[in-house]
Design an enzyme around this catalytic site. Structure first.
Site, PDB file in Angstrom:
ATOM      1  N   HIS A 195     -10.114  -5.257  -3.429  1.00 27.26           N
ATOM      2  CA  HIS A 195      -8.800  -5.456  -2.815  1.00 27.26           C
ATOM      3  C   HIS A 195      -8.973  -5.848  -1.368  1.00 27.26           C
ATOM      4  O   HIS A 195      -9.892  -5.393  -0.698  1.00 27.26           O
ATOM      5  CB  HIS A 195      -7.935  -4.200  -2.919  1.00 27.26           C
ATOM      6  CG  HIS A 195      -8.603  -2.944  -2.439  1.00 27.26           C
ATOM      7  ND1 HIS A 195      -9.539  -2.273  -3.192  1.00 27.26           N
ATOM      8  CD2 HIS A 195      -8.485  -2.252  -1.281  1.00 27.26           C
ATOM      9  CE1 HIS A 195      -9.959  -1.199  -2.523  1.00 27.26           C
ATOM     10  NE2 HIS A 195      -9.342  -1.171  -1.358  1.00 27.26           N
TER      11      HIS A 195
ATOM     12  N   ASP B 228       0.852  -1.187   0.000  1.00 32.84           N
ATOM     13  CA  ASP B 228       0.000   0.000   0.000  1.00 32.84           C
ATOM     14  C   ASP B 228       0.892   1.243   0.000  1.00 32.84           C
ATOM     15  O   ASP B 228       1.900   1.310   0.698  1.00 32.84           O
ATOM     16  CB  ASP B 228      -0.907  -0.001   1.240  1.00 32.84           C
ATOM     17  CG  ASP B 228      -2.054   0.981   1.105  1.00 32.84           C
ATOM     18  OD1 ASP B 228      -3.213   0.537   0.980  1.00 32.84           O
ATOM     19  OD2 ASP B 228      -1.798   2.216   1.118  1.00 32.84           O
ATOM     20  N   ILE B 229       0.516   2.229  -0.795  1.00 31.75           N
ATOM     21  CA  ILE B 229       1.318   3.443  -0.951  1.00 31.75           C
ATOM     22  C   ILE B 229       1.315   4.306   0.320  1.00 31.75           C
ATOM     23  O   ILE B 229       2.221   5.114   0.534  1.00 31.75           O
ATOM     24  CB  ILE B 229       0.811   4.251  -2.171  1.00 31.75           C
ATOM     25  CG1 ILE B 229       1.901   5.102  -2.758  1.00 31.75           C
ATOM     26  CG2 ILE B 229      -0.428   5.054  -1.846  1.00 31.75           C
ATOM     27  CD1 ILE B 229       1.574   5.662  -4.148  1.00 31.75           C
TER      28      ILE B 229
ATOM     29  N   VAL C 296     -11.022   2.806  -3.673  1.00 31.44           N
ATOM     30  CA  VAL C 296     -10.656   2.349  -5.020  1.00 31.44           C
ATOM     31  C   VAL C 296     -11.652   1.258  -5.449  1.00 31.44           C
ATOM     32  O   VAL C 296     -11.741   0.210  -4.799  1.00 31.44           O
ATOM     33  CB  VAL C 296      -9.208   1.802  -5.045  1.00 31.44           C
ATOM     34  CG1 VAL C 296      -8.859   1.317  -6.448  1.00 31.44           C
ATOM     35  CG2 VAL C 296      -8.219   2.859  -4.573  1.00 31.44           C
TER      36      VAL C 296
ATOM     37  N   HIS D 195      -6.824  -5.761   2.160  1.00 31.15           N
ATOM     38  CA  HIS D 195      -5.658  -5.239   2.855  1.00 31.15           C
ATOM     39  C   HIS D 195      -5.113  -6.338   3.761  1.00 31.15           C
ATOM     40  O   HIS D 195      -5.884  -7.090   4.363  1.00 31.15           O
ATOM     41  CB  HIS D 195      -6.044  -4.068   3.766  1.00 31.15           C
ATOM     42  CG  HIS D 195      -6.621  -2.878   3.069  1.00 31.15           C
ATOM     43  ND1 HIS D 195      -5.910  -1.717   2.862  1.00 31.15           N
ATOM     44  CD2 HIS D 195      -7.858  -2.642   2.560  1.00 31.15           C
ATOM     45  CE1 HIS D 195      -6.684  -0.821   2.254  1.00 31.15           C
ATOM     46  NE2 HIS D 195      -7.874  -1.356   2.067  1.00 31.15           N
TER      47      HIS D 195
ATOM     48  N   ASN E   7     -12.779  -3.189   2.320  1.00 28.71           N
ATOM     49  CA  ASN E   7     -13.816  -2.168   2.391  1.00 28.71           C
ATOM     50  C   ASN E   7     -14.728  -2.307   1.181  1.00 28.71           C
ATOM     51  O   ASN E   7     -14.251  -2.470   0.056  1.00 28.71           O
ATOM     52  CB  ASN E   7     -13.181  -0.770   2.411  1.00 28.71           C
ATOM     53  CG  ASN E   7     -12.358  -0.548   3.666  1.00 28.71           C
ATOM     54  OD1 ASN E   7     -12.758  -0.941   4.749  1.00 28.71           O
ATOM     55  ND2 ASN E   7     -11.191   0.052   3.509  1.00 28.71           N
TER      56      ASN E   7
HETATM   57  P1  AMP Z   1      -9.771   1.420   0.285  1.00 30.53           P
HETATM   58  O1  AMP Z   1     -10.075   2.616   1.130  1.00 30.53           O
HETATM   59  O2  AMP Z   1     -10.075   0.129   0.992  1.00 30.53           O
HETATM   60  O3  AMP Z   1     -10.407   1.519  -1.077  1.00 30.53           O
HETATM   61  O4  AMP Z   1      -8.208   1.389   0.123  1.00 30.53           O
HETATM   62  C1  AMP Z   1      -7.513   1.890  -0.980  1.00 30.53           C
HETATM   63  C2  AMP Z   1      -6.066   1.782  -0.629  1.00 30.53           C
HETATM   64  O5  AMP Z   1      -5.319   1.937  -1.815  1.00 30.53           O
HETATM   65  C3  AMP Z   1      -5.568   2.853   0.353  1.00 30.53           C
HETATM   66  O6  AMP Z   1      -5.034   2.209   1.499  1.00 30.53           O
HETATM   67  C4  AMP Z   1      -4.507   3.608  -0.448  1.00 30.53           C
HETATM   68  O7  AMP Z   1      -3.410   4.019   0.328  1.00 30.53           O
HETATM   69  C5  AMP Z   1      -4.112   2.581  -1.483  1.00 30.53           C
HETATM   70  N1  AMP Z   1      -3.553   3.118  -2.725  1.00 30.53           N
HETATM   71  C6  AMP Z   1      -4.052   4.125  -3.489  1.00 30.53           C
HETATM   72  N2  AMP Z   1      -3.285   4.320  -4.572  1.00 30.53           N
HETATM   73  C7  AMP Z   1      -2.282   3.412  -4.505  1.00 30.53           C
HETATM   74  C8  AMP Z   1      -1.157   3.101  -5.330  1.00 30.53           C
HETATM   75  N3  AMP Z   1      -0.899   3.784  -6.463  1.00 30.53           N
HETATM   76  N4  AMP Z   1      -0.332   2.098  -4.933  1.00 30.53           N
HETATM   77  C9  AMP Z   1      -0.567   1.408  -3.810  1.00 30.53           C
HETATM   78  N5  AMP Z   1      -1.614   1.644  -3.000  1.00 30.53           N
HETATM   79  C10 AMP Z   1      -2.462   2.630  -3.330  1.00 30.53           C
END
Ligand code: AMP
Length: 121
Positions: free
Chosen positions: A106, A33-34, A102, A108, A93
């Site tokens: 996914h 995760d970024i 996103v 986590h 989520n």
């Molecule tokens: P969610 O709130 O469950 O949709 O989580 C989306 C996750 O994607 C968050 O924890 C972000 O930090 C992560 N994220 C967004 N863009 C990127 C990226 N380019 N590379 C890796 N993780 C990302």
């Protein structure tokens, strides 16, 4: 709901945006995760176009589903956070109330330390 082909994880899957890859097979991609919330914070995503868990369970093939969940456990081992090594939390989520940002399924993986109570605000 229609899958948005321009979401950030779709771009990662197409190689348009880089990621810090942990694991990949024909069905899944895992990367860091970024914006890590814990010492270890990884993501596991299916390669197919699924918005969330509901979409995935309704529309994915059995093989995709099996490989996806097996991969989560496999990635936990690769990251040395399996139950033998201290344990971890898996979280997905889903939708607005679930706080999904996103719109590509996914999970986590949080670990590497005590990740605390399940939900905090
Ligand atoms: P969610 O709130 O469950 O949709 O989580 C989306 C996750 O994607 C968050 O924890 C972000 O930090 C992560 N994220 C967004 N863009 C990127 C990226 N380019 N590379 C890796 N993780 C990302």
């Amino acid at each position: 709901m229609i899958y948005d082909k321009n979401n950030i994880f779709a771009k990662i899957l197409r190689g348009e945006i880089p990621c810090k890859k942990i694991y990949e097979n024909d069905f899944v991609l895992s990367f860091y995760d970024i914006n890590p919330q814990k010492k270890v914070h990884a993501l596991v995503i299916p390669k197919g176009e699924y918005i969330d868990l509901d979409d995935f369970i309704l529309n994915a093939k059995e093989k995709e589903i099996t490989e996806f969940f097996k991969s989560i456990s496999h990635v936990a081992k690769l990251l040395n956070v399996s139950n033998k090594e201290g344990g971890y939390r898996v979280l997905s989520n889903i939708g607005k109330n679930g706080g999904q940002e996103v719109p590509h399924l996914h999970f986590h993986i949080f670990g590497g330390e005590n990740v605390g109570k399940m939900i905090s605000n």
